[in-house]
Design a protein around this motif. Structure first.
Motif, short mmCIF file in Angstrom:
data_model
loop_
_atom_site.label_atom_id
_atom_site.label_comp_id
_atom_site.label_asym_id
_atom_site.label_seq_id
_atom_site.Cartn_x
_atom_site.Cartn_y
_atom_site.Cartn_z
N HIS A 25 0.84 -1.21 0.00
CA HIS A 25 0.00 0.00 0.00
C HIS A 25 0.87 1.26 0.00
CE1 HIS A 25 -2.43 3.27 1.73
NE2 HIS A 25 -3.33 2.78 0.90
N LYS A 27 3.42 1.64 -1.55
CA LYS A 27 3.86 1.85 -2.94
C LYS A 27 2.67 2.24 -3.81
CE LYS A 27 7.58 -1.43 -2.35
NZ LYS A 27 8.10 -2.73 -2.62
N LYS A 28 1.60 2.70 -3.15
CA LYS A 28 0.38 3.20 -3.82
C LYS A 28 -0.37 2.12 -4.61
CE LYS A 28 1.29 7.26 -2.25
NZ LYS A 28 1.00 7.40 -0.87
N LYS A 30 -3.43 -0.07 -5.22
CA LYS A 30 -4.85 0.00 -4.87
C LYS A 30 -5.54 -1.35 -5.02
CE LYS A 30 -5.62 4.25 -3.68
NZ LYS A 30 -6.18 4.55 -2.37
#
Length: 175
Positions: A25, A27-28, A30
């Motif tokens: 998360h 590391k973005k 989704k």
């Protein structure tokens, strides 16, 4: 201190899953796909019964707290207890030789063992002994040891059926 090896293994696993999802998360990410292979291995039956529920609570909390859009888990297991917590349409047998309908969510273990795990609900030794008694009943060669074995069978259905076969054999032998 004082935790069993199964409890420690489960706690370690849940911490590792939480750390891995939190890291992804960060590391973005989704959408996350979690693969767990035999996560229930070596757990006592009581802990296996709680495994899906515990995992579901953890993943639900992580999804909400981290704002993850999609979090999917795929589990590989040999545990019939885990399968009783999963709807049958979510169960996939990797062995495609048995295409019959699978059992899953809240299914009785004997049914699930037969349909989804292609296994018997009793051990091979007991099954072999019962089949030997059936053969001896069919051949009118029942011993006192066979009668004793029948009386010790804890499955009421199997014991009652063997007693019925024995009575039927004795009755037809008197004619």
């Amino acid at each position: 201190s004082g935790m069993s090896s199964g409890e420690l293994a489960l706690l370690y696993q849940l911490v590792k899953i939480s750390d891995a999802i939190t890291s992804l998360h960060g590391k973005k990410k989704k959408s996350i796909l979690l693969l767990i292979d035999e996560g229930d291995a070596f757990l006592h039956l009581k802990w296996q019964q709680k495994y899906i529920s515990t995992l579901n609570k953890l993943l639900g909390r992580l999804k909400v707290s981290l704002g993850i859009d999609e979090l999917q888990a795929i589990l590989a297991s040999h545990s019939p207890l885990l399968a009783t917590d999963v709807p049958s349409n979510f169960i996939c047998r990797l062995d495609r030789t048995n295409q019959q309908t699978l059992s899953g969510f809240a299914a009785p273990l004997f049914s699930l063992l037969s349909t989804s795990f292609n296994a018997n609900s009793i051990g091979e030794f007991a099954s072999q002994k019962i089949n030997e008694v059936i053969d001896r009943i069919s051949n009118n060669k029942v011993s006192e040891q066979d009668r004793n074995l029948i009386s010790r069978i804890d499955n009421n259905i199997i014991r009652t059926e063997l007693e019925r076969l024995l009575l039927q054999s004795e009755f037809s032998g008197r004619k």
